[in-house]
Scaffold this motif. Structure first.
Motif, short mmCIF file in Angstrom:
data_model
loop_
_atom_site.label_atom_id
_atom_site.label_comp_id
_atom_site.label_asym_id
_atom_site.label_seq_id
_atom_site.Cartn_x
_atom_site.Cartn_y
_atom_site.Cartn_z
N MET A 17 -62.57 -6.15 3.01
CA MET A 17 -63.09 -7.78 3.42
C MET A 17 -62.62 -8.11 4.80
O MET A 17 -63.50 -8.64 5.48
CB MET A 17 -62.59 -8.75 2.44
CG MET A 17 -63.30 -8.52 1.02
SD MET A 17 -62.60 -9.44 -0.36
CE MET A 17 -63.26 -10.92 0.23
N LEU A 18 -61.31 -8.05 4.96
CA LEU A 18 -60.87 -8.53 6.29
C LEU A 18 -60.84 -7.77 7.63
O LEU A 18 -61.03 -8.10 8.64
CB LEU A 18 -59.13 -8.79 5.99
CG LEU A 18 -58.95 -9.94 4.77
CD1 LEU A 18 -57.26 -9.77 4.67
CD2 LEU A 18 -59.45 -11.34 5.34
N GLU A 19 -60.93 -6.24 7.41
CA GLU A 19 -61.10 -5.55 8.36
C GLU A 19 -62.53 -5.07 8.80
O GLU A 19 -62.97 -4.86 9.96
CB GLU A 19 -60.04 -4.37 8.15
CG GLU A 19 -58.76 -4.71 8.36
CD GLU A 19 -57.69 -3.50 7.95
OE1 GLU A 19 -58.28 -2.47 8.03
OE2 GLU A 19 -56.68 -3.79 7.50
N LYS A 20 -63.40 -4.89 7.71
CA LYS A 20 -64.55 -4.28 7.91
C LYS A 20 -65.88 -5.44 7.61
O LYS A 20 -66.89 -5.21 8.00
CB LYS A 20 -64.93 -3.19 6.87
CG LYS A 20 -63.91 -2.08 7.19
CD LYS A 20 -64.25 -0.82 6.29
CE LYS A 20 -63.37 0.33 6.43
NZ LYS A 20 -63.47 1.58 5.59
N GLY A 21 -65.30 -6.47 7.02
CA GLY A 21 -66.42 -7.40 6.58
C GLY A 21 -67.29 -6.97 5.57
O GLY A 21 -68.61 -7.25 5.54
N GLU A 22 -66.69 -6.16 4.85
CA GLU A 22 -67.63 -5.41 3.67
C GLU A 22 -66.89 -5.93 2.15
O GLU A 22 -65.71 -5.79 2.15
CB GLU A 22 -67.84 -4.01 3.66
CG GLU A 22 -68.66 -3.83 5.04
CD GLU A 22 -68.77 -2.29 5.43
OE1 GLU A 22 -69.35 -1.85 6.39
OE2 GLU A 22 -68.34 -1.54 4.36
#
Length: 236
Positions: free
Chosen positions: A144-149
């Motif tokens: 969530m925080l690094e890939k936005g997924e």
């Protein structure tokens, strides 16, 4: 005599996600750490139950790093549970592609690939990995925080290209429960200490998970359950 609390937690995960089915041949990844050791102990215990209709094999992927080798004493401990660990060597460093550097991720990927190849070659139906509740939530935060997924490691996933499934029977067990069980059982585990370790992303996610939950198992369980109760009407 009642079984350990950890085994009851694993039983529920196995039931909820249909992880063990009649006729299964399960390949268990044996890293030598407390998580995979607990998983092997569980399978050894379950195999002694009445009407057991599955088999399992523990496989240790040996690499060219001495610091990641399973200790002889641990093998002796597993033998006490009537578990003989198979060994398979992988020359990880010689597989590095030009322009890339050695890392924990690369080593892990190679070992995972070899587990899949071994399972396919020898007719296994499932591969059991020792990822626990904290691992799953940390991976969720990292993505969530690094890939936005929004995704993580599922308790069970069926490969689309291969006739095998990955299962994670420790998905309901938090790390503290596993540590407590390992201490009670007197595990002799091995931790990889090779020079290429760089788990800063994982360590940061672990700190964030601790901040979010204050280490409370019930809070972690609620985070996990939120992944199964998604209200798409109130999402972008």
């Amino acid at each position: 005599m009642p079984q350990p609390p950890l085994f009851s937690i694993i039983d529920k995960a196995v039931f909820d996600y249909h992880m063990i089915e009649p006729g299964d041949r399960i390949l268990v990844g044996a890293s030598g750490g407390k998580d995979s050791t607990a998983l092997i102990e569980y399978f050894a215990n379950r195999a002694r139950r009445k009407n057991c209709d599955f088999s399992f094999t523990a496989l240790h992927i040996e690499t060219d790093f001495e610091a990641c080798t399973m200790s002889p004493r641990l093998r002796e401990q597993l033998a006490e549970w009537n578990v003989e660990v198979q060994n398979y060597f992988v020359d990880v460093q010689n597989r590095i592609k030009e322009g890339h550097k050695m890392s924990c991720y690369w080593c892990s990927l190679q070992r995972r690939n070899e587990l899949v190849h071994y399972a396919l070659k020898n007719g296994y139906t499932k591969i059991a990995l020792g990822h626990h509740l904290d691992d799953i939530l940390e991976t969720l935060l990292m993505n969530m925080l690094e890939k936005g997924e929004l995704f993580t490691m599922p308790p069970r996933i069926n490969y689309k290209k291969y006739p095998i499934a990955i299962i994670r029977p420790l998905c309901y067990a938090d790390v503290e429960t596993i540590k407590a069980h390992a201490k009670e059982a007197g595990y002799i585990s091995t931790t990889c200490t090779c020079m290429y370790q760089d788990n800063s992303g994982r360590k940061d996610a672990r700190a964030k998970l601790q901040a979010l939950t204050e280490g409370d198992r019930r809070a972690k369980e609620r985070l996990f359950n939120s992944l199964r109760n998604i209200n798409t009407e109130y999402l972008p």
